[in-house]
Design an enzyme around this catalytic site. Sequence first.
Site, short mmCIF file in Angstrom:
data_model
loop_
_atom_site.label_atom_id
_atom_site.label_comp_id
_atom_site.label_asym_id
_atom_site.label_seq_id
_atom_site.Cartn_x
_atom_site.Cartn_y
_atom_site.Cartn_z
N LYS A 107 5.11 -20.40 137.45
CA LYS A 107 4.15 -20.21 136.36
C LYS A 107 4.61 -19.05 135.49
CE LYS A 107 -0.85 -19.66 135.61
NZ LYS A 107 -2.17 -19.53 136.28
N SER A 160 -5.48 -23.24 135.01
CA SER A 160 -4.53 -22.80 134.00
C SER A 160 -3.07 -23.07 134.39
CB SER A 160 -4.69 -21.30 133.73
OG SER A 160 -4.36 -20.54 134.88
N SER A 199 -7.37 -22.09 139.27
CA SER A 199 -6.19 -22.49 138.49
C SER A 199 -5.04 -23.10 139.27
CB SER A 199 -5.66 -21.30 137.71
OG SER A 199 -6.42 -21.16 136.55
N1 GLN Z 1 -10.49 -22.03 134.64
C1 GLN Z 1 -10.91 -20.73 135.05
C2 GLN Z 1 -10.92 -19.81 133.86
O1 GLN Z 1 -10.78 -20.28 132.80
C3 GLN Z 1 -10.02 -20.21 136.12
C4 GLN Z 1 -8.69 -19.80 135.60
C5 GLN Z 1 -7.80 -19.27 136.67
O2 GLN Z 1 -8.02 -19.50 137.86
N2 GLN Z 1 -6.80 -18.53 136.24
O3 GLN Z 1 -11.06 -18.63 133.98
#
Ligand code: GLN
Length: 490
Positions: free
Chosen positions: A80, A155, A179
């Site tokens: 990532k 994400s 994410s």
């Molecule tokens: N979708 C969640 C957010 O927008 C979690 C994102 C994540 O785990 N980095 O914060």
Amino acid sequence: MTAAIPSRAVDLAEKVRSGELTALAVAEATLARIDADNERLNAFLTVSRDELLAQARALDAKRARGETLGPLAGVPIALKDALCTRGIRTTCASKMLASYVPPYDATVVAKLKAADALLPGKTNMDEFAMGSSNENSAFGPARNPHDPERTPGGSSGGSAVAVASGMTPAALGSDTGGSIRQPAALTGIVGVKPTYGRVSRYGLVAFASSLDQIGPFATDVRSAARVLSVIAGEDGRDMTSLRVPNDDYEAACGQSVRGMRIGVPEEYFAQGLDPEVEASVRAAIARLEADGATIKKVHLAHTKHAVATYYVVATAEASSNLARFDGVRYGLRVSGNVARDSKHAQGGALRAMYGATRDAGFGAEVKRRILLGTFVLSAGYYDAYYLKAQKVRTLIRRDFEAAFADVDAIVCPTSPTPAFRLGEKTSDPLSMYLSDVYTLPASLAGLPAMSVPCAPTKAGLPVGLQIIAPALKETTMFRLASAWETARQG
Ligand code: GLN
């Protein structure tokens, strides 16, 4: 040509260790695969071609010298783009860091290298890991290989796509509120969020430091366990990493579920849950029961407050973490218009530069969260929002503690719906936030949780089964995940 490249990381490592496949052949096949599919799927933001080929050659030379290769020998692992890589740009999918080249490797990256993994490049994500669909990337969304008009989730969407499309057998993501698990569910692969503190966060660009955790994606449970065993462990450079022994996650795979007590939280089968997702998850639970597990109802009564709690805690931490992107220390700098900012007689040019840099460098969702996080921390609102959220967080954690007095693990859906269409939720942040409703509670409680595929929908879209275990009981989680994987495939 070369022998086929196995899709499971553990099998691939075996073939490279034994010399049946050279690392160079694996690297070349990986690049060919990325060249063929990346334009369509937008999984990788940076392909580090030369570095990959050099790593592969060095690995083959090491083997030729008679040295034993590491547990991830020749396994391509996508990273990532929030993980710092020495000499390779690390963008966090933000204009702010579009040309940032870190001078060091994240601890997990150094550990993968030491285990003889191959690192083909950096994957797409929501900007600064804020999002659930990859649509907040400054470089366009990654696309779901099951239907390129749909999101792969976020994400860590690009890492999930790299694995789900067969570009790499494994990848690393980060999970703050889902994410890793949510994109794994939406793309039909395995994704693991370890216990908070199990894996060092050193070199992960911070989003919400009390929640962020790095973890693996893989095509199968055992390979995910192998990658976790390599990246886990205490690190003097991350004071939140835990001084605990690294358990044998792989040994937990291949055992039966007989005698396990599995909790099913009724609150997770509520309004908003897609009927096909519910049917798939309930069928998995029935199968685990038929295989000898005891199924018990548990109550996680404060789950309904998880979304609100998370979006106070996470934005508060983000507003503080992202203050460092000021045009001075990292990345982008845009000199502002001093005349327009003339109210600041002192330091006008500096203030104008801060404003112009942050305005140009951050996307809309990141700005929204910085504003929200600054608000909930500000004098006069701190008690009402931030402090209150911390108290609710404790209640959510206690719900789990009470449930785990009766059960070994909890199972539930990972995501309330299968992959949704790109563009479907971009105009409504709240509906986007609700896609994390089932992953946020375990994050707030710091617990290990993972997503494993269960039966797809009639249209062929993947569905994920989420398994949540008590803190530091990843072995319980892997045992259950592996037993389910065997049942589903058998
Ligand atoms: N979708 C969640 C957010 O927008 C979690 C994102 C994540 O785990 N980095 O914060």
